[in-house]
Design a protein around this motif. Sequence first.
Motif, mmCIF file in Angstrom:
data_model
loop_
_atom_site.group_PDB
_atom_site.id
_atom_site.type_symbol
_atom_site.label_atom_id
_atom_site.label_comp_id
_atom_site.label_asym_id
_atom_site.label_seq_id
_atom_site.Cartn_x
_atom_site.Cartn_y
_atom_site.Cartn_z
ATOM 1 N N VAL A 20 0.948 -1.343 -0.110
ATOM 2 C CA VAL A 20 0.036 0.079 -0.050
ATOM 3 C C VAL A 20 0.851 1.238 0.005
ATOM 4 O O VAL A 20 1.833 1.459 0.892
ATOM 5 N N LEU A 30 -3.416 6.541 0.105
ATOM 6 C CA LEU A 30 -4.985 6.473 0.125
ATOM 7 C C LEU A 30 -5.311 8.011 -0.122
ATOM 8 O O LEU A 30 -5.227 8.934 0.726
ATOM 9 N N LEU A 55 -7.035 3.862 -3.886
ATOM 10 C CA LEU A 55 -6.146 3.268 -3.067
ATOM 11 C C LEU A 55 -5.003 3.016 -4.256
ATOM 12 O O LEU A 55 -5.204 2.381 -5.155
ATOM 13 N N LEU A 111 -1.529 0.944 -4.872
ATOM 14 C CA LEU A 111 -0.752 0.068 -4.685
ATOM 15 C C LEU A 111 0.534 0.041 -5.594
ATOM 16 O O LEU A 111 0.300 0.168 -6.627
ATOM 17 N N ILE A 159 -8.949 0.731 5.614
ATOM 18 C CA ILE A 159 -7.514 0.982 5.305
ATOM 19 C C ILE A 159 -6.793 1.870 6.244
ATOM 20 O O ILE A 159 -5.643 1.680 6.571
ATOM 21 N N SER A 192 -10.680 -4.758 -1.814
ATOM 22 C CA SER A 192 -10.444 -3.642 -0.740
ATOM 23 C C SER A 192 -10.492 -4.525 0.654
ATOM 24 O O SER A 192 -9.664 -4.288 1.421
ATOM 25 N N VAL A 244 -7.322 -6.631 0.984
ATOM 26 C CA VAL A 244 -6.209 -5.609 1.187
ATOM 27 C C VAL A 244 -6.292 -5.362 2.471
ATOM 28 O O VAL A 244 -4.973 -5.465 3.032
#
Length: 195
Positions: free
Chosen positions: A10, A13, A25, A27, A48, A110, A113
């Motif tokens: 990650v 965000l 998000l 990645l 997250i 989501s 993750v």
Amino acid sequence: MSRNKIELQVLSLTYSQEQAGAYALLLGEVDGPRKLPVIIGSAEAQAILLEIRGITSPRPLTYQLFASTLEALGVRLLRVLIYRAENGLFYSYLYLQSDHSIIRIDSRTSDAVVMAMHLHCPILIYEDVLDAEKMELDAEALETESGTTNSQDDRAETISRMEEALKEAIEAEEYEKAANLRDMINQFKESNHQD
């Protein structure tokens, strides 16, 4: 045919400027340049963000409850795999180990993750999916996607949109969402002051 898997992490965000009420998000390939944007909803973004900041909620959220249930049953999350993308929608599996068997469960990306973040397991993607969906970022786009913007106008617009969402959350008496939006606004302002 064996497909090569790439590990992701990650990166950031941010509030999505393309879809109201959604978040982006980002990645990134571990030890590599490729980046994968995933549009997620506000509830998933909240979860997250809690994991990014290491904040524990006073009562378990759904993903925390699921993680506790797995632990109580002696089941371990081995990895998450993003295995397909279609029309901007990503498909993922959770790979669980129970005794000597591996169980594969379909999951929203989501949710997968946040489970991987919470349980400290790798997030993987098939390389062909990453290559098909990756962002081609120049330096300016990379700066924008990492949560900063080049112009004061862009920054002001992003903050304005986030503050409008905060106002709507308060009016709807969604106080937990409002608190998270407030924190995200403050984080965004702090990151912009550091530029």
